[in-house]
Each structure stands twice: as C-alpha cells, then as structure tokens.
Scaffold this motif. Sequence first.
Motif, PDB file in Angstrom:
ATOM      1  N   LYS A 268       0.827  -1.246   0.041  1.00 24.12           N
ATOM      2  CA  LYS A 268       0.061   0.062   0.125  1.00 24.12           C
ATOM      3  C   LYS A 268       0.832   1.101  -0.112  1.00 24.12           C
ATOM      4  O   LYS A 268       1.775   1.358   0.862  1.00 24.12           O
ATOM      5  CB  LYS A 268      -0.999  -0.009   1.158  1.00 24.12           C
ATOM      6  N   ASP A 270       0.774   5.153   0.232  1.00 24.08           N
ATOM      7  CA  ASP A 270      -0.119   6.211   0.932  1.00 24.08           C
ATOM      8  C   ASP A 270       0.472   7.717   0.245  1.00 24.08           C
ATOM      9  O   ASP A 270      -0.251   8.390  -0.423  1.00 24.08           O
ATOM     10  CB  ASP A 270       0.134   6.429   2.397  1.00 24.08           C
ATOM     11  N   THR A 271       1.754   7.857   0.114  1.00 26.82           N
ATOM     12  CA  THR A 271       2.356   9.000  -0.265  1.00 26.82           C
ATOM     13  C   THR A 271       3.610   9.000  -1.031  1.00 26.82           C
ATOM     14  O   THR A 271       4.523   8.158  -0.499  1.00 26.82           O
ATOM     15  CB  THR A 271       2.397  10.225   0.727  1.00 26.82           C
ATOM     16  N   THR A 277       5.393   6.866   2.061  1.00 31.94           N
ATOM     17  CA  THR A 277       5.012   6.276   3.096  1.00 31.94           C
ATOM     18  C   THR A 277       3.890   5.344   2.465  1.00 31.94           C
ATOM     19  O   THR A 277       3.264   5.178   1.571  1.00 31.94           O
ATOM     20  CB  THR A 277       4.224   6.983   4.102  1.00 31.94           C
ATOM     21  N   GLY A 278       3.636   4.222   3.502  1.00 33.44           N
ATOM     22  CA  GLY A 278       2.777   3.205   3.047  1.00 33.44           C
ATOM     23  C   GLY A 278       3.324   1.819   3.671  1.00 33.44           C
ATOM     24  O   GLY A 278       4.096   1.751   4.640  1.00 33.44           O
TER      25      GLY A 278
END
Length: 308
Positions: A268, A270-271, A277-278
Amino acid sequence: MTTYHINLEGDVLKVRFGTPANGDQVIRDAAARLEEMVASGELSGGKLLKIDGPASVAVSYLIAHKISQLYGAIAVFDPKIGRPGYKTFITAVSQTPAYKIGELIETDEPQQKGKPIIKVVLCGPPQSGKSCLREGLKQAISNIEGAPYPYVITACPDGEGAWFSDAARRDLDLARRLKDEYKAKFTAEFAQKAAGWVRSASTPLNIIDVGGRMTEENRVIMREATHAVILAGDEGKEKVPLWEEFCRDLNLVIIANLDSDYQGKEDKIDTHSPLLTGSVHSLKRGEDVSRRPMVQALAQLLVGLCRG
C-alpha cells in the motif's frame, strides 16, 4: 540482451550486471564475452589490468581464470578505501615484483563528476525485514535501465551478509546455521570499522544495513550516511518516532517511512512526496520481493536522488 557486460577502457576492465538471470547463465555470458575479447585481441595482456564494477564471487573466479595469465598484475576497485572522490584498486593477482599482493593503486580518476554520493541507511526496529528489503531493493534498482549499481554495506555483525538471501532461497536451514556461525559481537571497534566503510564509500548509490537498536555504535555508523529509510513491523511501530528523532539528530534526510506488514497480501503506497509512506507486505526470508510495488517505488526514489 546479455546478463553480464564486460568492456575494456584503456587499462580498466569495466564490468556490470545486465539482464537479471540465475548465476549459471551469468557465468556463461561472462565466459563467452571474455573469450570473444581474448580471441579478437582486445584483451591482449600487459603489465597491469584494473577491474572496476560489481561481480559475483563466481564471476570473479571466472575472470581470474580466463585472463590472469595475460597480465603481470590484476587490481580490483574497492569503494571502501582510498581518498574520498578518487578510485583506489587493490592488487589481487601478481606475477611480477612490480606489484605486491594487497598493494593499493590510487588513480587520478574522479569517482564522481558533480553528482551526489547517496548513502542511505535502512534502519528501524529489529525483526522488521530490513535485510529482505535490502536484497529486494538491490534487485529492483539493478533492473532500472541506466541506474547506478546499488553497493550494499552490511554494517551490523549479525552474520547476515549479502549472500544470505540467495542461500536462503536454496536452503533456509543451512543459511540460518551459517548466519549463526558468522555472527559476532557489536563492539565499538566494529562500529568504527563499519563507519570507515560508509565514510569511504564513493560509488553513486550505497545502501547501508544497520542493526535494529538506537545504540552508540549505530550512531557512529549512521552519522556517515546522507539519507535514511525507516522500516517497522507491528511490534516496533511505537518506536518509529524515536527512530525519526535519532535520524534527525544525525542530520540524515528521511526519505521513506514504511510499515512492514508481514501477514499482508499486498503493498500500500500512501504518499510519494515529500515522504514515501505506506506498507510493504510479507518480507519473508528467501523470497524475491523486488517486484513489490513499494520496493519498486523506493528503488525509483533512490535512483532519482542519484540523478540529482
């Protein structure tokens, strides 16, 4: 496309990995190229041959076998030693009194031409999968066309060197036994030695694998780096803010803060910016994780840093 590239530039044999493949295919391609160069007279012999570039242990043995009799001495580039910014070679083969085994040969060739030297630390709590991420990242970067070779520095005496991932894919129990045999204590002396490796590293992209604790030994090693990637599993997430502070105190630029989701089924993201991130899923020993989306994203990020 060949799996291993070999070219002669002056008295320097430039070598690098090509299309990803198993070691047996790499050896066959390297052997064919060396035989072609000898037959054509491109490798005709001389007093000294310098070798610059990454090679597996098997390829190193092959090169020595094929061409050592043609040259008085052969020296191999080592990015951990020498003056910062200049390439230094170690004499590994010598059949002449002009060069001694172990002699250092420093050249005037600049290691960098205006581009930054990236030294990124993989850090975070223990048992988060840093070594698995390291190997997957190395493979992912190697598959990016035009990317610099990702030079790995194992800066923790846990016995798990770059060899471990390949060994684990073949025999996990044997790999673990060998790791236990190679494991040593994390002493101040080792920290100083590892810090020297990081400080002297002069290849464009260096990945440093450190231990999973915020110790004085890790502080000594990590302060020689430039960037940091923090990886934490479920049991270590509460320590992430402390790792962030630890890195900032050492003036490291944190470029990624990742969750290690061991039981997960997919990555995943996120950013991407200003911080990657993730989560990256199932960092299991012996598995090829180089095609995971998060590993690919991190590889692209590091290559981008090298390109400025």
